[in-house]
Structures are given as structure tokens and as C-alpha cells.
Design a protein around this motif. Structure first.
Motif, mmCIF file in Angstrom:
data_model
loop_
_atom_site.group_PDB
_atom_site.id
_atom_site.type_symbol
_atom_site.label_atom_id
_atom_site.label_comp_id
_atom_site.label_asym_id
_atom_site.label_seq_id
_atom_site.Cartn_x
_atom_site.Cartn_y
_atom_site.Cartn_z
ATOM 1 N N SER A 191 0.833 -1.274 0.007
ATOM 2 C CA SER A 191 0.086 0.019 -0.155
ATOM 3 C C SER A 191 0.914 1.035 -0.010
ATOM 4 O O SER A 191 0.531 2.160 -0.661
ATOM 5 N N ARG A 192 1.850 1.188 0.790
ATOM 6 C CA ARG A 192 3.015 2.392 0.583
ATOM 7 C C ARG A 192 3.513 2.635 -0.741
ATOM 8 O O ARG A 192 3.564 3.676 -1.008
ATOM 9 N N SER A 193 3.728 1.534 -1.412
ATOM 10 C CA SER A 193 4.398 1.600 -2.568
ATOM 11 C C SER A 193 3.306 2.379 -3.744
ATOM 12 O O SER A 193 3.641 3.132 -4.267
ATOM 13 N N LYS A 226 1.784 7.105 -6.530
ATOM 14 C CA LYS A 226 0.326 7.775 -6.893
ATOM 15 C C LYS A 226 -0.144 6.896 -7.733
ATOM 16 O O LYS A 226 -0.879 7.615 -9.009
ATOM 17 N N VAL A 227 -0.254 5.721 -7.660
ATOM 18 C CA VAL A 227 -1.318 4.765 -8.800
ATOM 19 C C VAL A 227 -1.905 3.882 -7.914
ATOM 20 O O VAL A 227 -1.970 3.747 -6.703
ATOM 21 N N SER A 228 -3.110 3.512 -8.609
ATOM 22 C CA SER A 228 -4.266 2.511 -7.851
ATOM 23 C C SER A 228 -3.797 1.147 -8.173
ATOM 24 O O SER A 228 -4.478 0.269 -7.457
ATOM 25 N N TYR A 229 -2.921 0.735 -9.113
ATOM 26 C CA TYR A 229 -2.698 -0.461 -9.192
ATOM 27 C C TYR A 229 -1.012 -0.572 -9.622
ATOM 28 O O TYR A 229 -0.615 0.538 -10.236
ATOM 29 N N SER A 267 -3.322 -12.679 -2.489
ATOM 30 C CA SER A 267 -4.328 -11.835 -2.073
ATOM 31 C C SER A 267 -4.189 -10.529 -2.739
ATOM 32 O O SER A 267 -5.246 -10.084 -3.051
ATOM 33 N N ILE A 268 -2.908 -10.021 -2.881
ATOM 34 C CA ILE A 268 -2.981 -8.807 -3.541
ATOM 35 C C ILE A 268 -3.539 -8.788 -4.766
ATOM 36 O O ILE A 268 -4.040 -7.961 -5.730
ATOM 37 N N LEU A 269 -2.927 -9.760 -5.707
ATOM 38 C CA LEU A 269 -3.350 -10.158 -6.868
ATOM 39 C C LEU A 269 -4.690 -10.054 -7.094
ATOM 40 O O LEU A 269 -5.597 -9.704 -7.927
ATOM 41 N N GLU A 270 -5.417 -11.004 -6.286
ATOM 42 C CA GLU A 270 -7.108 -11.198 -6.116
ATOM 43 C C GLU A 270 -7.781 -9.879 -6.136
ATOM 44 O O GLU A 270 -8.872 -9.646 -6.794
ATOM 45 N N SER A 271 -7.170 -9.043 -5.394
ATOM 46 C CA SER A 271 -7.705 -7.549 -4.958
ATOM 47 C C SER A 271 -7.761 -6.992 -6.464
ATOM 48 O O SER A 271 -8.443 -5.843 -6.648
ATOM 49 N N GLY A 272 -6.858 -7.234 -7.519
ATOM 50 C CA GLY A 272 -6.767 -6.223 -8.568
ATOM 51 C C GLY A 272 -5.523 -5.068 -8.336
ATOM 52 O O GLY A 272 -5.662 -4.539 -9.311
ATOM 53 N N ARG A 273 -5.304 -5.011 -7.308
ATOM 54 C CA ARG A 273 -4.220 -3.811 -7.161
ATOM 55 C C ARG A 273 -2.935 -4.417 -7.570
ATOM 56 O O ARG A 273 -1.981 -3.270 -7.940
ATOM 57 N N ALA A 274 -2.431 -5.342 -7.916
ATOM 58 C CA ALA A 274 -1.419 -5.800 -8.884
ATOM 59 C C ALA A 274 -2.075 -6.799 -9.828
ATOM 60 O O ALA A 274 -2.858 -7.911 -9.391
ATOM 61 N N LEU A 275 -1.636 -6.447 -11.291
ATOM 62 C CA LEU A 275 -2.294 -7.244 -12.092
ATOM 63 C C LEU A 275 -1.464 -8.609 -12.515
ATOM 64 O O LEU A 275 -2.119 -9.420 -13.012
ATOM 65 N N SER A 276 -0.313 -8.549 -12.112
ATOM 66 C CA SER A 276 0.595 -9.955 -12.075
ATOM 67 C C SER A 276 1.210 -9.934 -10.886
ATOM 68 O O SER A 276 1.739 -8.706 -10.226
ATOM 69 N N ILE A 277 1.959 -11.101 -10.422
ATOM 70 C CA ILE A 277 2.813 -11.258 -9.461
ATOM 71 C C ILE A 277 3.994 -12.052 -9.639
ATOM 72 O O ILE A 277 3.804 -12.856 -10.543
ATOM 73 N N GLY A 278 5.126 -11.693 -9.001
ATOM 74 C CA GLY A 278 6.184 -12.358 -9.489
ATOM 75 C C GLY A 278 7.191 -12.477 -8.588
ATOM 76 O O GLY A 278 7.350 -12.016 -7.126
#
Length: 275
Positions: free
Chosen positions: A91-93, A98-101, A124-135
């Protein structure tokens, strides 16, 4: 060759981006990102530990390119993993950028005893849509195997050091086999191959710089690259790698240059730990 690649969750990622490691100065980082976007780059790679997410965010806000056309990457640092503060760090990132995702969020290093639980939080962050991909980043085969045991979500990307002098073939083949896109940081090896005889000869043959030869070599292997520069001219030069092809025999010659040279180093808080 296309300038983008599809990740294992069907999201499209540019093969070329700008890295901003060790660009903490507000003016330099913002100017570098602005120059890169002006030169046609659409992917920017940052991290919380780089201390320049605010600068990246300012450049993004001012660039005039729609957010949907940009691919923004950030990463969670080791201390946040140890504290179990994954959601807070993420969330701090977002706040600093200053972006929503973000388009891709990575585990920066596989911190022992932490990275498996961190991965579950990234799910969980991926499922929330705030990160479109994780790695992940700096993960070896054993780390990726551990993830496979506890998760059905395969990392979209593994970001590792890779360049003509450092080509971890076994790891790269493993990633390809499991649909993990390899992304090369330090693809210019901090300039270590710019004076290499082979790279200079090939540069002359193709009328390109050794840097362009090295970046093109990676791109032709399907490896995404995020070269770092603050020089607008070099940023443009590093981006001019999609209008020529290195012949197969020359690709094979570059392959022989591998000497497992790492120009990056394990962070201090992991050096005394077997990870």
C-alpha cells in the motif's frame, strides 16, 4: 520480433523497460523516467528499497501517456517480509507511486522463513486487482520449487541478473518450462562487456554498440531487459534494439562468453544466511 510478451496470466508485458536501481536523487530518477517514456519505453522497474518510487510516480503523472499504456513494476523489500507487513508495504508503494495498481509486484529476495508466506500475501494482492501480475526476483530453482509445493499460482516473472557474461542456463530453462517469464536486471553488466573483443567485433558487423548487441541477444532469447541509464542519449540508444536481428551463429558465439560474472551482490542482511 514483437516488442512485448504475454505472461502466464495472459497479460502483455514489454520486453524493454527502464531500471532505476541506485537512482535515489529525485531530479535524476524523475528525469530518467521522463526521458525513457519520451523515447518510447513503456515499462519502468522500481522497488521500495530504491527510495525513488515518488520520483517515478511524478514522472508517470506528468508524462502524458495513459496509465493503461504503461507497465509499472515494484518490489517488496526484505524487512517488510520479516515483519509480516506485506500488505502495508504494498500500500505504501502505491501511495508513493500515486497509482491505484501496479502491473507487476515482485518479492525482491527469497528471505528464508518468509518468502512462502509473503507469496500467499501477494496472491491476495493479485486477487484484489491492485497488482495485475505477481512474481519474484533473485529466486533459484529450489525457491521456485518450494513455491510450487504451496501455491497453484505460478510467478509471472522471475527477475534475475542476466547478460552475455552471466547466463544461468539451467534456471532459465526451468522458468521457460513452467511458463515463468525471465526478466534480466543489470543486462549491461555495468559495462563489463563493452570492451569485450567479441562484442566489439559484432558491434562493428551490425553497426551497433556492444550494449545494443547485448540487449538484442537477450531479447532474441525471449528475455525481457531493464537497462539502467540517466543519460537521455544512452536511454534512446538502448531502446533501438528492435530493428535488427543477430544471426544464429553469432548468437551462439555470444553464448560462449558466459563466465557466471555477477555484478550485483546479495544484500547485507542475507549474506550470512543460506538461502
Amino acid at each position: 520480433m514483437k516488442e512485448t510478451v504475454f505472461l502466464n496470466n495472459d497479460r502483455e508485458m514489454p520486453l524493454l523497460g527502464l531500471g532505476v536501481y541506485k537512482l535515489p536523487d529525485d531530479v535524476q530518477a524523475e528525469a530518467a523516467v521522463t526521458s525513457a517514456i519520451s523515447a518510447g519505453y513503456r515499462m519502468i522497474d522500481t522497488a521500495s528499497v530504491y527510495k525513488n518510487e515518488e520520483s517515478v510516480g511524478r514522472a508517470i503523472a506528468k508524462c502524458g501517456v495513459p496509465r493503461k499504456d504503461l507497465f509499472i513494476i515494484s518490489k517488496i523489500w526484505n524487512n517488510a517480509q520479516r515483519l509480516g507487513d506485506v500488505q502495508g508495504a504494498f500500500s505504501r508503494s502505491l501511495d508513493r507511486l500515486k497509482v491505484s495498481y501496479v502491473d507487476l509486484y515482485l518479492i525482491h529476495w527469497p528471505v528464508p522463513g518468509c518468502y512462502l508466506s509473503t507469496w500467499k500475501e501477494l496472491e491476495s494482492i493479485l486477487e484484489s486487482g491492485r497488482a495485475l501480475s505477481i512474481g519474484v526476483s533473485n529466486f533459484d530453482i529450489r525457491h521456485l520449487e518450494e513455491l510450487r509445493k504451496i501455491s497453484g499460482v505460478i510467478p509471472a516473472v522471475n527477475q534475475i541478473e542476466c547478460h552475455p557474461l552471466c547466463y544461468p542456463a539451467e534456471l532459465i530453462e526451468y522458468c521457460k518450462a513452467f511458463g515463468i517469464q525471465v526478466q534480466a536486471y543489470a543486462p549491461l553488466a555495468r559495462g563489463a562487456y563493452f570492451d569485450n573483443d567479441v562484442m566489439c567485433v559484432l558491434g562493428t558487423k551490425y553497426a551497433r554498440t556492444p550494449a545494443q548487441i547485448g540487449l538484442r541477444w537477450a531479447i532474441q532469447k525471449g528475455i525481457s531487459v531493464i537497462p539502467k541509464s540517466i543519460n537521455p542519449e544512452r536511454i534512446r540508444s538502448n531502446g533501438n534494439i528492435f530493428d535488427f536481428n543477430i544471426e544464429d551463429e553469432d548468437m551462439a558465439i555470444i553464448d560462449t562468453l558466459n563466465e557466471d560474472l555477477h555484478t550485483s551482490h546479495v544484500p547485507e542482511d542475507l549474506r550470512d544466511i543460506q538461502f
